[in-house]
Design a protein around this motif. Structure first.
Motif, PDB file in Angstrom:
ATOM      1  N   ASP A  19      51.743  41.763  47.825  1.00  0.00           N
ATOM      2  CA  ASP A  19      52.744  41.492  46.799  1.00  0.00           C
ATOM      3  C   ASP A  19      52.625  40.085  46.217  1.00  0.00           C
ATOM      4  OD1 ASP A  19      53.435  40.281  49.133  1.00  0.00           O
ATOM      5  OD2 ASP A  19      55.578  40.657  48.971  1.00  0.00           O
ATOM      6  N   SER A  20      51.615  39.317  46.678  1.00  0.00           N
ATOM      7  CA  SER A  20      51.429  37.967  46.151  1.00  0.00           C
ATOM      8  C   SER A  20      50.409  37.914  45.025  1.00  0.00           C
ATOM      9  CB  SER A  20      50.999  37.011  47.264  1.00  0.00           C
ATOM     10  OG  SER A  20      49.701  37.325  47.730  1.00  0.00           O
ATOM     11  N   VAL A  21      49.713  39.016  44.751  1.00  0.00           N
ATOM     12  CA  VAL A  21      48.752  39.070  43.647  1.00  0.00           C
ATOM     13  C   VAL A  21      49.366  39.904  42.528  1.00  0.00           C
ATOM     14  CG1 VAL A  21      46.704  38.709  45.033  1.00  0.00           C
ATOM     15  CG2 VAL A  21      47.559  41.002  44.785  1.00  0.00           C
ATOM     16  N   PHE A  22      49.397  39.343  41.353  1.00  0.00           N
ATOM     17  CA  PHE A  22      50.001  40.012  40.207  1.00  0.00           C
ATOM     18  C   PHE A  22      49.427  39.401  38.938  1.00  0.00           C
ATOM     19  CE2 PHE A  22      52.509  36.418  41.472  1.00  0.00           C
ATOM     20  CZ  PHE A  22      52.843  35.771  40.285  1.00  0.00           C
ATOM     21  N   VAL A  23      49.866  39.889  37.792  1.00  0.00           N
ATOM     22  CA  VAL A  23      49.362  39.420  36.501  1.00  0.00           C
ATOM     23  C   VAL A  23      50.420  38.563  35.822  1.00  0.00           C
ATOM     24  CG1 VAL A  23      48.466  40.088  34.249  1.00  0.00           C
ATOM     25  CG2 VAL A  23      47.904  41.443  36.253  1.00  0.00           C
ATOM     26  N   ILE A  83      38.032  42.943  45.387  1.00  0.00           N
ATOM     27  CA  ILE A  83      37.438  42.307  44.209  1.00  0.00           C
ATOM     28  C   ILE A  83      36.400  43.225  43.565  1.00  0.00           C
ATOM     29  CG2 ILE A  83      35.961  40.389  43.489  1.00  0.00           C
ATOM     30  CD1 ILE A  83      37.396  38.641  45.522  1.00  0.00           C
ATOM     31  N   LYS A  84      35.612  43.905  44.376  1.00  0.00           N
ATOM     32  CA  LYS A  84      34.580  44.792  43.844  1.00  0.00           C
ATOM     33  C   LYS A  84      35.198  45.951  43.071  1.00  0.00           C
ATOM     34  CE  LYS A  84      30.513  47.473  45.295  1.00  0.00           C
ATOM     35  NZ  LYS A  84      29.671  47.898  46.448  1.00  0.00           N
ATOM     36  N   CYS A  85      36.278  46.533  43.586  1.00  0.00           N
ATOM     37  CA  CYS A  85      36.948  47.644  42.895  1.00  0.00           C
ATOM     38  C   CYS A  85      37.572  47.170  41.585  1.00  0.00           C
ATOM     39  CB  CYS A  85      38.007  48.255  43.799  1.00  0.00           C
ATOM     40  SG  CYS A  85      37.356  49.131  45.231  1.00  0.00           S
ATOM     41  N   CYS A  86      38.207  45.999  41.603  1.00  0.00           N
ATOM     42  CA  CYS A  86      38.789  45.464  40.367  1.00  0.00           C
ATOM     43  C   CYS A  86      37.702  45.193  39.331  1.00  0.00           C
ATOM     44  CB  CYS A  86      39.567  44.185  40.661  1.00  0.00           C
ATOM     45  SG  CYS A  86      41.079  44.415  41.616  1.00  0.00           S
ATOM     46  N   ARG A  87      36.583  44.632  39.780  1.00  0.00           N
ATOM     47  CA  ARG A  87      35.474  44.358  38.870  1.00  0.00           C
ATOM     48  C   ARG A  87      34.925  45.641  38.262  1.00  0.00           C
ATOM     49  NH1 ARG A  87      33.533  41.047  35.515  1.00  0.00           N
ATOM     50  NH2 ARG A  87      33.680  39.282  36.954  1.00  0.00           N
ATOM     51  N   ALA A  88      34.801  46.705  39.078  1.00  0.00           N
ATOM     52  CA  ALA A  88      34.272  47.974  38.572  1.00  0.00           C
ATOM     53  C   ALA A  88      35.192  48.570  37.515  1.00  0.00           C
ATOM     54  CB  ALA A  88      34.075  48.943  39.731  1.00  0.00           C
ATOM     55  N   GLU A  89      36.516  48.474  37.742  1.00  0.00           N
ATOM     56  CA  GLU A  89      37.473  49.009  36.761  1.00  0.00           C
ATOM     57  C   GLU A  89      37.408  48.219  35.456  1.00  0.00           C
ATOM     58  OE1 GLU A  89      39.722  51.438  36.620  1.00  0.00           O
ATOM     59  OE2 GLU A  89      39.590  52.310  38.617  1.00  0.00           O
ATOM     60  N   VAL A  90      37.274  46.917  35.559  1.00  0.00           N
ATOM     61  CA  VAL A  90      37.208  46.082  34.357  1.00  0.00           C
ATOM     62  C   VAL A  90      35.947  46.382  33.564  1.00  0.00           C
ATOM     63  CG1 VAL A  90      36.937  43.700  33.551  1.00  0.00           C
ATOM     64  CG2 VAL A  90      38.640  44.237  35.297  1.00  0.00           C
ATOM     65  N   GLY A 110      47.436  44.814  35.494  1.00  0.00           N
ATOM     66  CA  GLY A 110      48.553  45.149  36.367  1.00  0.00           C
ATOM     67  C   GLY A 110      48.358  46.494  37.045  1.00  0.00           C
ATOM     68  N   GLY A 111      47.903  47.479  36.284  1.00  0.00           N
ATOM     69  CA  GLY A 111      47.631  48.792  36.863  1.00  0.00           C
ATOM     70  C   GLY A 111      46.450  48.781  37.814  1.00  0.00           C
ATOM     71  N   ILE A 112      45.431  48.011  37.477  1.00  0.00           N
ATOM     72  CA  ILE A 112      44.253  47.931  38.345  1.00  0.00           C
ATOM     73  C   ILE A 112      44.613  47.287  39.681  1.00  0.00           C
ATOM     74  CG2 ILE A 112      41.974  46.864  38.583  1.00  0.00           C
ATOM     75  CD1 ILE A 112      41.640  47.170  35.546  1.00  0.00           C
ATOM     76  N   ILE A 113      45.390  46.192  39.647  1.00  0.00           N
ATOM     77  CA  ILE A 113      45.793  45.528  40.887  1.00  0.00           C
ATOM     78  C   ILE A 113      46.659  46.455  41.733  1.00  0.00           C
ATOM     79  CG2 ILE A 113      47.173  43.625  41.814  1.00  0.00           C
ATOM     80  CD1 ILE A 113      46.234  41.948  39.433  1.00  0.00           C
ATOM     81  N   HIS A 114      47.587  47.151  41.094  1.00  0.00           N
ATOM     82  CA  HIS A 114      48.463  48.072  41.826  1.00  0.00           C
ATOM     83  C   HIS A 114      47.661  49.223  42.451  1.00  0.00           C
ATOM     84  CE1 HIS A 114      52.173  50.147  42.847  1.00  0.00           C
ATOM     85  NE2 HIS A 114      51.678  51.248  42.311  1.00  0.00           N
ATOM     86  N   LYS A 158      45.512  47.302  45.552  1.00  0.00           N
ATOM     87  CA  LYS A 158      46.019  46.232  46.408  1.00  0.00           C
ATOM     88  C   LYS A 158      46.259  46.678  47.854  1.00  0.00           C
ATOM     89  CE  LYS A 158      50.916  46.789  45.163  1.00  0.00           C
ATOM     90  NZ  LYS A 158      52.077  46.121  44.525  1.00  0.00           N
ATOM     91  N   HIS A 159      46.243  47.998  48.096  1.00  0.00           N
ATOM     92  CA  HIS A 159      46.372  48.459  49.484  1.00  0.00           C
ATOM     93  C   HIS A 159      45.180  48.012  50.335  1.00  0.00           C
ATOM     94  CE1 HIS A 159      43.832  51.558  47.595  1.00  0.00           C
ATOM     95  NE2 HIS A 159      43.331  51.748  48.803  1.00  0.00           N
ATOM     96  N   LEU A 160      44.055  47.697  49.677  1.00  0.00           N
ATOM     97  CA  LEU A 160      42.881  47.242  50.430  1.00  0.00           C
ATOM     98  C   LEU A 160      43.136  45.897  51.112  1.00  0.00           C
ATOM     99  CD1 LEU A 160      40.100  48.136  47.832  1.00  0.00           C
ATOM    100  CD2 LEU A 160      40.706  49.416  49.879  1.00  0.00           C
ATOM    101  N   LEU A 161      44.052  45.102  50.570  1.00  0.00           N
ATOM    102  CA  LEU A 161      44.339  43.795  51.166  1.00  0.00           C
ATOM    103  C   LEU A 161      45.055  43.922  52.500  1.00  0.00           C
ATOM    104  CD1 LEU A 161      45.546  41.950  47.925  1.00  0.00           C
ATOM    105  CD2 LEU A 161      43.289  41.823  48.994  1.00  0.00           C
ATOM    106  N   ASN A 162      45.667  45.091  52.758  1.00  0.00           N
ATOM    107  CA  ASN A 162      46.395  45.292  54.015  1.00  0.00           C
ATOM    108  C   ASN A 162      45.504  45.837  55.133  1.00  0.00           C
ATOM    109  OD1 ASN A 162      48.815  44.455  52.817  1.00  0.00           O
ATOM    110  ND2 ASN A 162      49.262  46.532  52.088  1.00  0.00           N
ATOM    111  N   LEU A 163      44.227  46.080  54.845  1.00  0.00           N
ATOM    112  CA  LEU A 163      43.342  46.650  55.862  1.00  0.00           C
ATOM    113  C   LEU A 163      42.986  45.637  56.945  1.00  0.00           C
ATOM    114  CD1 LEU A 163      40.903  48.705  53.590  1.00  0.00           C
ATOM    115  CD2 LEU A 163      42.900  49.516  54.856  1.00  0.00           C
ATOM    116  N   ASP A 164      42.964  44.362  56.578  1.00  0.00           N
ATOM    117  CA  ASP A 164      42.622  43.316  57.538  1.00  0.00           C
ATOM    118  C   ASP A 164      43.898  42.573  57.927  1.00  0.00           C
ATOM    119  OD1 ASP A 164      41.668  41.234  59.018  1.00  0.00           O
ATOM    120  OD2 ASP A 164      40.096  40.647  57.605  1.00  0.00           O
ATOM    121  N   PRO A 165      44.312  42.579  59.199  1.00  0.00           N
ATOM    122  CA  PRO A 165      45.546  41.883  59.609  1.00  0.00           C
ATOM    123  C   PRO A 165      45.514  40.381  59.309  1.00  0.00           C
ATOM    124  CG  PRO A 165      44.796  43.374  61.330  1.00  0.00           C
ATOM    125  CD  PRO A 165      43.707  43.327  60.317  1.00  0.00           C
TER     126      PRO A 165
END
Length: 860
Positions: free
Chosen positions: A633-637, A144-151, A610-614, A617-624
């Motif tokens: 793949d469940s977060v998209f625009v 969320i922090k990375c997406c917010r910074a890009e926006v 869409g580009g920001i999420i892509h 989104k690898h950060l979501l896989n860091l926590d099992p």
């Protein structure tokens, strides 16, 4: 280096050729977006195919071009509303956090509770009232922090929305067409195109239907009928309160609100495929009506019915044709193809047959599907059929016979009712059944295809029997040994094998979306692929596919699509061996139940989410643990559509003298309303005067709840405050002062919406006894002799005790967050509560809770 060591030779690196990625991306986008056909390159005849002008008005070439763009074309929008985008972004962040917070502590699930929760999520479309500012998952917070910074790095400017995708003369012509006051614009009932009708012609066409008193009756006292309906629904919730699915949310949701709901709306769409009279299809909208939610609930249960002879869509029909060919029914028989139509099916459905069939199918539900008993659903269904009220041109009508096209349960009710005919044809005994049976019978609503293996005389005997089942039902038919049209296919036989090919009506204009429309690239690119897929799917023989490939290629080229994309699309589906895979029923992916889309407006000036999420989104896989809850793949625009040509020109609610109605316009949110500037105020009579002004149109003003004034004071303070700006009941972000004239007590509140919407909530809570605030508690605890028998009596009795003044309206920057806006509104509310002394310790109604800003600032 060692002294004796040889020096290391440096390797020469090859110079890589630099790729101009910007140019490459622009070239790819040009291929996708194609070219916009120019006005000078099109003939008047070509552009006239998309509009049927039944008026005396002559259209210019530019005006014809507006209709040529078709109803789905989206002109380039202005710069976006950043506060709306900010709300969408915060809502998306909150959804992901809520998923983690709630699912992390989920215990052993109760299957019954889960079924009720799934039903509530499917039916009740409301925003979550609780927001989550943070959660304890570091991986999600990093995403969320990375997406917010890009926006935050993105700054929308005019360069994103220029150049315009339509020329200036076309913009001017569009403005002229929108300003027509004596012409009604309606879309084709089937296909893409527009009808131009005079007001007298349109009223006369609808009058043909409304003057039939066996179907429609005029309602003289609408208020009494609405009160009767609300009482019926309320008693229904009480009678079946012990049902498994009758949760508190469902009870509150199905009971209509007199301030928020209204009678349905009637409109008519002419049938372009039936010239020259162009009869119309009468439609009654259920959106916003009193029975909207109850009909949605009954539709939810009726969808569980299993109907063996119902056709769902074209792929389903093709699967049934394949099953027919695989059987030996047609061996040695010459097939007669029959297309049957049920005339005015919805209004002619026999009531007793419909209720009986719905009862039969509801009783067949499995125990795991029964959230409501059959008696409960049938009772609700009868209410929706008895109280189907709608208005046209200021007159309210009640449908007395059949069902209307528009309510959410009309299609499911019609399918269940007409299943009686399907069963009689295919399973009826010799005494009550037909004299001869068809080899195949498939029905989609009121359209039926039948493969007849007998003689013509036997077919005529069958049709005579079919029309004798019920006097209200009339079956018209057309038959041929060569073939007939059904849906978007032409069905014919070669020997013992039934084949299909793609069919379109002669009135079909093939006006596909022009690629320069303000849509996402993937939407535009998928249209040629969708056309190619449909051509391949509906043509069971290669010869027909190759012929129609050339035809539809010309259609797409005429709409501005690039030839290379069209060729790639048809090459992808050219192999006939893969044809069955196109309409084979595939298993549903259960993982789609936990999708978390970012819903936002489609505007080129907004950040590329869409580009920001892509990117992150690898950060979501860091926590099992997070990976199981919020998959990458469940977060998209998902984009809301822009305002289109059809939305600008076609208005379903008829207003006399061509007054435009905004029912089809995109809903305006509070964040889109800005404080009027001095120039715009000069155009409004009296707007230059600061103060609280009444619009004179809403019920708050008509019932004299609003007190227009230029200064104000409360019952608890003698100090008088001036209103320093122009404010009306339709303004947003308001601070209001409500006073009980009987008890001499005052209350200060705020709303980010407008006053009528907020006032409706207060009224509804007082009537239903929902203790949502101190103002409502005051009227519930002290008897004010309110008359709840009718809406008019309730408004009249309440206006004797309650009055409201708008004291302030706040203006925010477009990019302010929802949380900051609420914080500022709450602080301003606290300021007026102290200045006007409306707190309980001064004798007012307001109290301070521990979360209030004023409470914290007081050091409590």
């Amino acid at each position: 280096y060692v002294d004796n060591a040889k020096p290391v030779k440096k390797r020469r690196r090859r110079k890589r050729k630099k790729i101009n990625r910007t140019t490459s991306h622009r070239h790819q986008r040009t291929l996708i977006k194609g070219t916009l056909p120019k006005v000078e390159d099109l003939s008047m005849e070509n552009m006239s195919r998309t509009v049927v002008n039944l008026t005396d008005k002559e259209l210019s070439k530019e005006q014809l071009y507006v209709f040529f763009l078709s109803h789905k074309f989206a002109p380039t929008p202005p710069l976006p509303d950043l506060s709306r985008f900010e709300n969408d972004l915060c809502r998306w962040f909150s959804k992901m956090r809520a998923k983690v917070v709630f699912d992390s502590f989920k215990c052993g699930p109760n299957k019954a509770d889960k079924r009720v929760t799934d039903m509530e999520r499917c039916l009740i479309k409301t925003d979550a009232s609780r927001t989550f500012e943070s959660c304890k998952n570091p991986a999600l917070e990093a995403f969320i922090k990375c997406c917010r910074a890009e926006v935050d790095l993105h700054r929308p400017t005019q360069k994103f929305v220029s150049p315009d995708n339509i020329a200036a003369p076309i913009r001017a012509a569009l403005k002229e067409v929108k300003g027509w006051k004596d012409i009604v614009i309606r879309p084709f009932d089937k296909g893409v195109g527009f009808f131009l009708l005079s007001e007298e012609d349109y009223i006369q066409r609808i009058g043909v239907h409304l003057n039939d008193r066996s179907v429609y009756s005029i309602v003289n006292n609408v208020d009494d009928l609405v009160v009767e309906l609300i009482d019926k629904i309320s008693n229904w919730t009480i009678e079946f309160k012990d049902e498994l699915g009758m949760s508190k949310k469902i009870k509150e949701w199905v009971i209509p609100c007199t301030e928020l709901n209204q009678p349905g709306n009637m409109y008519l769409n002419p049938k372009a495929h039936k010239p020259p009279l162009y009869p119309g299809r009468m439609i009654t909208t259920g959106c916003g009506s009193y029975i909207e939610n109850l009909s949605a609930l009954t539709a939810y249960e009726l969808k569980k019915a299993t109907l063996n002879y119902r056709i769902i869509d074209t792929p389903h029909f093709l699967r049934k044709i394949d099953s027919l060919n695989e059987s030996s029914i047609l061996l040695g028989n010459e097939v007669i193809h029959v297309a049957i139509d049920i005339s005015n099916m919805f209004t002619n459905i026999p009531r007793d047959m419909g209720i009986r069939q719905c009862t039969k199918h509801l009783n067949k539900r499995s125990s795991g599907d029964q959230l409501f008993s059959t008696e409960c659903i049938i009772s609700a269904l009868e209410i929706t059929l008895d109280y189907n009220i709608a208005s046209f041109n200021g007159i309210t009508y009640r449908q007395e016979r059949g069902a209307a096209m528009g309510p959410k349960n009309s299609c499911e009710y019609a399918d269940c009712a007409m299943d009686k005919i399907d069963i009689l044809v295919n399973e009826g005994d010799l005494e009550y059944g037909p004299p001869h049976r068809p080899a195949f019978w498939g029905r989609l609503r009121d359209d039926i295809y039948m493969a007849w293996p007998g003689t013509v005389e036997e077919l005529l005997q069958f049709m005579e029997w079919l029309n004798s089942i019920h006097p209200n039902l009339l079956f018209t038919y057309d038959y041929s040994r060569d073939g007939v049209e059904f849906l978007d296919t032409y069905v014919y036989a070669v020997g013992d094998v039934v084949h299909t090919k793609l069919y379109s009506k002669p009135s079909d204009t093939h006006c596909y979306l022009i690629p320069t429309s303000c849509h996402r690239n993937h939407v535009v690119k998928n249209i040629p692929f969708g056309v190619a897929r449909r051509v391949r799917q509906n043509n069971s023989e290669d010869t027909n596919f190759l012929e129609q490939r050339e035809v539809y290629t010309r259609y797409l080229l005429a709409r501005g699509y690039h030839s290379s994309i069209i060729e790639d699309a048809f090459n992808k589906f050219s192999d006939i061996a893969n044809r069955k895979n196109l309409y084979t029923l595939k298993d549903k992916d259960e993982s789609t139940a936990c999708l978390i889309p970012m819903v936002m407006d489609q505007n080129p000036a907004l950040p590329n989410m869409g580009g920001i999420i892509h990117k992150y989104k690898h950060l979501l896989n860091l926590d099992p643990a997070l990976k199981k809850l919020v998959r990458a793949d469940s977060v998209f625009v998902s984009h809301r559509k822009n305002q289109t040509i059809g939305g600008m020109l076609v208005h379903n609610k008829y207003r006399a003298s061509g007054t435009l109605n905004c029912d089809n316009e995109r809903e305006t949110t509070a964040s889109q309303i800005q404080e009027p500037d001095s120039e715009s105020l000069r155009a409004v009579p009296g707007a230059v005067d600061p103060g609280c002004h009444a619009c004179g149109k809403c019920y708050v003003c008509k019932q004299n709840f609003l007190s227009p004034c230029s200064n104000f004071s409360s019952h608890h303070s003698k100090q008088v405050f001036p209103i320093t700006k122009y404010i009306s009941c339709q303004s947003y972000n308001l601070i209001y002062l409500m006073e009980c004239k009987t008890c001499k007590q005052s209350y200060v509140g705020y709303t980010t919406s407008n006053l009528p919407k907020r006032f409706s909530n207060h009224k509804s809570h007082i009537k239903k006894g929902i203790r949502s605030c101190k103002l409502v508690n005051h009227f519930l605890d002290i008897d004010h002799d309110l008359d709840f028998s009718t809406i008019a009596s309730y408004n009249s009795s309440l206006s004797k005790h309650l009055s409201v003044i708008i004291v302030d309206a706040l203006v925010f920057e477009p990019n302010i967050s929802k949380a900051d806006k609420e914080k500022a509104m709450e602080a301003r509310e606290g300021f007026y509560q102290t200045q006007l002394k409306t707190l309980e310790r001064f004798g007012g109604m307001n109290t301070l809770d521990s979360n209030h800003l004023l409470f914290k600032s007081a050091g409590a």
